[in-house]
Scaffold this motif. Sequence first.
Motif, mmCIF file in Angstrom:
data_model
loop_
_atom_site.group_PDB
_atom_site.id
_atom_site.type_symbol
_atom_site.label_atom_id
_atom_site.label_comp_id
_atom_site.label_asym_id
_atom_site.label_seq_id
_atom_site.Cartn_x
_atom_site.Cartn_y
_atom_site.Cartn_z
ATOM 1 N N ARG A 243 0.813 -1.218 0.000
ATOM 2 C CA ARG A 243 0.000 0.000 0.000
ATOM 3 C C ARG A 243 0.851 1.273 0.000
ATOM 4 N NH1 ARG A 243 0.054 1.879 5.205
ATOM 5 N NH2 ARG A 243 -0.222 0.420 6.952
ATOM 6 N N ARG A 244 2.136 1.143 -0.308
ATOM 7 C CA ARG A 244 3.007 2.306 -0.440
ATOM 8 C C ARG A 244 3.720 2.253 -1.792
ATOM 9 N NH1 ARG A 244 4.283 5.414 4.169
ATOM 10 N NH2 ARG A 244 3.359 4.620 6.125
ATOM 11 N N ARG A 245 3.954 3.384 -2.413
ATOM 12 C CA ARG A 245 4.585 3.446 -3.721
ATOM 13 C C ARG A 245 6.101 3.319 -3.585
ATOM 14 N NH1 ARG A 245 1.348 2.080 -7.438
ATOM 15 N NH2 ARG A 245 2.832 3.000 -8.930
ATOM 16 N N PRO A 246 6.751 2.522 -4.427
ATOM 17 C CA PRO A 246 8.190 2.288 -4.295
ATOM 18 C C PRO A 246 9.043 3.549 -4.322
ATOM 19 C CG PRO A 246 7.219 0.678 -5.781
ATOM 20 C CD PRO A 246 6.140 1.674 -5.486
ATOM 21 N N LEU A 247 8.747 4.470 -5.227
ATOM 22 C CA LEU A 247 9.567 5.675 -5.293
ATOM 23 C C LEU A 247 9.424 6.530 -4.040
ATOM 24 C CD1 LEU A 247 9.054 6.559 -9.042
ATOM 25 C CD2 LEU A 247 11.276 6.254 -7.929
ATOM 26 N N VAL A 248 8.211 6.587 -3.482
ATOM 27 C CA VAL A 248 8.007 7.340 -2.246
ATOM 28 C C VAL A 248 8.755 6.677 -1.095
ATOM 29 C CG1 VAL A 248 6.287 8.161 -0.589
ATOM 30 C CG2 VAL A 248 5.782 8.223 -3.039
ATOM 31 N N GLU B 140 -9.294 -3.784 1.421
ATOM 32 C CA GLU B 140 -10.491 -3.643 0.589
ATOM 33 C C GLU B 140 -11.410 -2.514 1.054
ATOM 34 O OE1 GLU B 140 -11.156 -7.807 2.546
ATOM 35 O OE2 GLU B 140 -9.443 -6.524 2.064
ATOM 36 N N PHE B 141 -11.434 -2.221 2.356
ATOM 37 C CA PHE B 141 -12.315 -1.158 2.838
ATOM 38 C C PHE B 141 -11.861 0.234 2.382
ATOM 39 C CE2 PHE B 141 -13.862 -3.620 6.881
ATOM 40 C CZ PHE B 141 -14.406 -4.596 6.065
ATOM 41 N N VAL B 142 -10.602 0.361 1.985
ATOM 42 C CA VAL B 142 -10.074 1.664 1.557
ATOM 43 C C VAL B 142 -9.557 1.632 0.115
ATOM 44 C CG1 VAL B 142 -9.557 2.509 3.867
ATOM 45 C CG2 VAL B 142 -7.846 1.159 2.659
ATOM 46 N N GLY B 143 -10.015 0.640 -0.637
ATOM 47 C CA GLY B 143 -9.695 0.608 -2.055
ATOM 48 C C GLY B 143 -8.347 0.055 -2.417
ATOM 49 N N GLU B 144 -7.680 -0.636 -1.482
ATOM 50 C CA GLU B 144 -6.393 -1.259 -1.770
ATOM 51 C C GLU B 144 -6.607 -2.720 -2.188
ATOM 52 O OE1 GLU B 144 -3.672 0.329 -1.993
ATOM 53 O OE2 GLU B 144 -3.967 2.178 -0.842
ATOM 54 N N GLU B 145 -5.534 -3.367 -2.612
ATOM 55 C CA GLU B 145 -5.604 -4.736 -3.129
ATOM 56 C C GLU B 145 -6.151 -5.693 -2.062
ATOM 57 O OE1 GLU B 145 -5.868 -7.983 -4.901
ATOM 58 O OE2 GLU B 145 -5.110 -6.310 -6.135
ATOM 59 N N PRO B 146 -7.275 -6.386 -2.341
ATOM 60 C CA PRO B 146 -7.880 -7.241 -1.312
ATOM 61 C C PRO B 146 -7.293 -8.643 -1.231
ATOM 62 C CG PRO B 146 -9.299 -7.157 -3.238
ATOM 63 C CD PRO B 146 -8.156 -6.224 -3.513
ATOM 64 N N ASP B 147 -6.634 -9.112 -2.279
ATOM 65 C CA ASP B 147 -6.203 -10.509 -2.325
ATOM 66 C C ASP B 147 -4.816 -10.684 -1.702
ATOM 67 O OD1 ASP B 147 -6.321 -13.307 -3.243
ATOM 68 O OD2 ASP B 147 -4.702 -12.685 -4.579
ATOM 69 N N PRO B 148 -4.686 -11.493 -0.642
ATOM 70 C CA PRO B 148 -3.392 -11.650 0.020
ATOM 71 C C PRO B 148 -2.291 -12.192 -0.905
ATOM 72 C CG PRO B 148 -5.148 -12.455 1.431
ATOM 73 C CD PRO B 148 -5.764 -12.184 0.091
ATOM 74 N N GLU C 237 7.815 -7.756 -5.924
ATOM 75 C CA GLU C 237 8.242 -6.822 -6.964
ATOM 76 C C GLU C 237 8.694 -5.493 -6.351
ATOM 77 O OE1 GLU C 237 6.461 -4.423 -10.824
ATOM 78 O OE2 GLU C 237 5.523 -6.336 -10.268
ATOM 79 N N HIS C 238 7.966 -5.029 -5.347
ATOM 80 C CA HIS C 238 8.305 -3.780 -4.671
ATOM 81 C C HIS C 238 9.718 -3.862 -4.081
ATOM 82 C CE1 HIS C 238 8.052 -0.299 -2.093
ATOM 83 N NE2 HIS C 238 6.747 -0.122 -2.274
ATOM 84 N N GLU D 297 9.688 -2.100 -15.751
ATOM 85 C CA GLU D 297 8.325 -2.220 -16.267
ATOM 86 C C GLU D 297 7.794 -3.567 -15.811
ATOM 87 O OE1 GLU D 297 7.653 -0.504 -20.370
ATOM 88 O OE2 GLU D 297 9.849 -0.683 -20.424
ATOM 89 N N GLY D 298 7.115 -3.569 -14.660
ATOM 90 C CA GLY D 298 6.660 -4.809 -14.053
ATOM 91 C C GLY D 298 5.164 -4.960 -14.099
ATOM 92 N N ARG D 299 4.709 -5.973 -13.418
ATOM 93 C CA ARG D 299 3.279 -6.254 -13.359
ATOM 94 C C ARG D 299 2.535 -5.165 -12.577
ATOM 95 N NH1 ARG D 299 0.799 -11.463 -10.081
ATOM 96 N NH2 ARG D 299 -1.429 -10.921 -10.279
ATOM 97 N N PHE D 300 3.178 -4.628 -11.522
ATOM 98 C CA PHE D 300 2.498 -3.675 -10.641
ATOM 99 C C PHE D 300 3.114 -2.280 -10.657
ATOM 100 C CE2 PHE D 300 2.096 -7.938 -8.690
ATOM 101 C CZ PHE D 300 0.720 -8.078 -8.754
ATOM 102 N N TYR D 301 4.394 -2.175 -10.981
ATOM 103 C CA TYR D 301 5.090 -0.904 -10.837
ATOM 104 C C TYR D 301 5.881 -0.582 -12.103
ATOM 105 C CZ TYR D 301 4.081 -2.179 -6.003
ATOM 106 O OH TYR D 301 3.449 -2.572 -4.849
#
Length: 287
Positions: A78-83, A113-121, A130-131, A147-151
């Motif tokens: 739930r955090r961006r790699p560059l940040v 999931e309650f805050v719109g983040e990825e729900p699947d563990p 990947e992060h 250039e990855g699947r998520f980032y």
Amino acid sequence: MRHGLSVPCFGTGLDAARVAVWARAAEDAGWDGFFLWDHLFAFADGPVDVVDPFIALTAAACATTTIRLGTLVTPLPRRRPLVVARQTVTLDRLSGGRLVLGVGSGAGPFEWEFVGEEPDPATRGDMLDEHLDLLARLWSGEPVRHEGRFYRVAGPDWAGLCHPPPLQQPRIPVWVGGTWPGTRPFTRAACWDGVVPMRVDGSWSVADTAAVVARMRDLGAGAEAPFEVAVPGESDPRDDRRATTFAEHAGAGATWWVEAIHPWRYGDPERGEWNLDAMQGRIEAGP
């Protein structure tokens, strides 16, 4: 074996200034590490104060000189790699190279999931892997194309350059958290610098420590570089057996004892009892 503290990032009356006071008290009392949880919400009905762990640890870094500082653990998906790269390098350099980054894939629907983040563990586990790989490259101080699947860090004839690199080399230590006796978190941990096991079905035992150490050895952890095994626990400074307990875990292969300093030890947060003074008293009592 070294001794650290695991402290929630929430509690009625908790703020970054108090975290700095606690970190300084921990250093003065002889603790070797001060680690904050990383959550968006408190584990109790509100309103309950919550601090951002990286900002609070910045205050702690300014108040201390020797103690290790870090998160246990940051849910990286739930955090961006560059940040994260910018935050961790800034904090590592500010602290004089004292940062540890504890990581995990996270749990609890209220932070996903309650805050719109990825729900699947399982997907979060893929994101975490990947992060971490990308984060290590961003810490290198060299241009990165990814250039990855998520980032993504790439553009036409462009690569991302995060400068300066962290003070610690070859990288900021990464400790991976996981619920024992799981599989994937421990396989992941063997690729990094340490493991932070935990149980949700009872207290941590010496047998658990020995089993984790054996698992990590079988996975090749520590074959080429030092590897930390940070085990959880609670000790009472009035207990004459605590030195024996520490010695038993060290003998089983633990390199860190991480003392849980949480409000449930000293009150009932569900009833609004947040005894931060008692928590500070345990910190000041030392290991």
